[in-house]
Design a protein around this motif. Sequence first.
Motif, PDB file in Angstrom:
ATOM      1  N   GLU A   7       1.072  -1.218   0.067  1.00  0.00           N
ATOM      2  CA  GLU A   7      -0.222  -0.165   0.161  1.00  0.00           C
ATOM      3  C   GLU A   7       1.025   1.138  -0.008  1.00  0.00           C
ATOM      4  OE1 GLU A   7      -3.410   1.006   0.119  1.00  0.00           O
ATOM      5  OE2 GLU A   7      -2.297   2.552  -0.140  1.00  0.00           O
ATOM      6  N   ASP A   8       0.658   2.098  -0.864  1.00  0.00           N
ATOM      7  CA  ASP A   8       1.532   3.365  -1.118  1.00  0.00           C
ATOM      8  C   ASP A   8       1.215   4.731  -0.475  1.00  0.00           C
ATOM      9  OD1 ASP A   8      -0.644   3.403  -3.019  1.00  0.00           O
ATOM     10  OD2 ASP A   8       0.414   5.095  -4.085  1.00  0.00           O
ATOM     11  N   ASP A  51      -2.865  -3.242  -2.556  1.00  0.00           N
ATOM     12  CA  ASP A  51      -3.542  -2.194  -2.962  1.00  0.00           C
ATOM     13  C   ASP A  51      -3.348  -2.337  -4.744  1.00  0.00           C
ATOM     14  OD1 ASP A  51      -4.495   0.691  -3.563  1.00  0.00           O
ATOM     15  OD2 ASP A  51      -2.599   1.247  -3.430  1.00  0.00           O
ATOM     16  N   GLY A  53      -3.665   0.588  -7.107  1.00  0.00           N
ATOM     17  CA  GLY A  53      -2.989   1.850  -7.869  1.00  0.00           C
ATOM     18  C   GLY A  53      -1.584   2.013  -7.004  1.00  0.00           C
ATOM     19  N   LYS A 101     -12.356   0.509   0.014  1.00  0.00           N
ATOM     20  CA  LYS A 101     -11.858   1.581   0.880  1.00  0.00           C
ATOM     21  C   LYS A 101     -12.969   2.493   1.046  1.00  0.00           C
ATOM     22  CE  LYS A 101      -7.196   1.380  -0.797  1.00  0.00           C
ATOM     23  NZ  LYS A 101      -5.748   2.061  -1.337  1.00  0.00           N
TER      24      LYS A 101
HETATM   25 CA    CA Z   1      -2.758   3.296  -3.894  1.00  0.00          CA
END
Ligand code: CA
Length: 227
Positions: A7-8, A51, A53, A101
Motif C-alpha cells: 500500500e503506497d 492495493d 494503484g 476503501k
Molecule cells: Ca494506492
Amino acid sequence: MRILLIEDNPRLAELVAKGLGTAGFAVDSFGTITEAETTLATVTYHVMVLDLGLPDGDGLDLLVRIRRRGFVLPVLLLTARDGVGDRVRGLDAGADDYLLKPFAMDELQARIRALLRRPGASLGAELNCGRLVLDTLSRQVTVEGLPLVTSKRETDLLEQLLRRSGRVVPKRLLEDGLYSFDTDVSSNSLEAMVSRLRKRLASVPSGVTIHTLRGVGYMLAEEDDAA
Ligand code: CA
C-alpha cells in the motif's frame, strides 16, 4: 502468521500495519511493486494485502505475475468503491477476496482470518456447492450440467455466497458486492433478491439452500439429505 502489505499511502499503510499487528499478525509493509517482488523472492507470507494503484504499476499485474509463478498465498485486494472493473479483473486474476476503501479494521482482520481458514487458498474459475456449479468467467450457472437461468445480479449474489459456502456472509458484505451494479441497494432489495434466488434454486435439484441468519446475513449450504 506473516502478512505482506503493499500500500503506497503511508498513512493507510501505517494504520493497517498497526491494526493487523494488534490482531497478532506480523506485517511487512511496502509501497511499491518492486519492493513486493523483492521480498516475495525470499520471505514466505501467509496472506498478501494488495492495493491496486501503486507508484510503479498496477497491483493486478503483480498478482497475475505471482500466480503465473505458482504463488498460491491468499490475496486480498484493497479497491476503490467505484472500481467494479478492478474487482472483477482482480478475482479473475486470482485474488481471493477484496475490501472496499474505506474499510473497518475489524473487517479486514476478519477477512484475513477467513482467508487463512480456507483450504487450498486459491480459487479456480469454477465454484460449486451441492450439485450447483457457477463458472465465474462465463457467468453460467448449471445444475448437473443443465443451465439455470439467473439474472446478472442474482449471479453476482450467488457467487459471493458460493465463495463463502458453509459460512455466514454478512448482509453488508453482500450489499457492498452488489453496490456497483445497483447504487440504491436497500436491505429490502437484497432480501427480495435472495428470495428470488431461493426459488430458482428450489426449482431444480441444486442440492443447496440459502439459510437466513436474522440480523446477520445469509449462508449457502448443501441441503441436508435427511431433510
Ligand atoms: Ca494506492
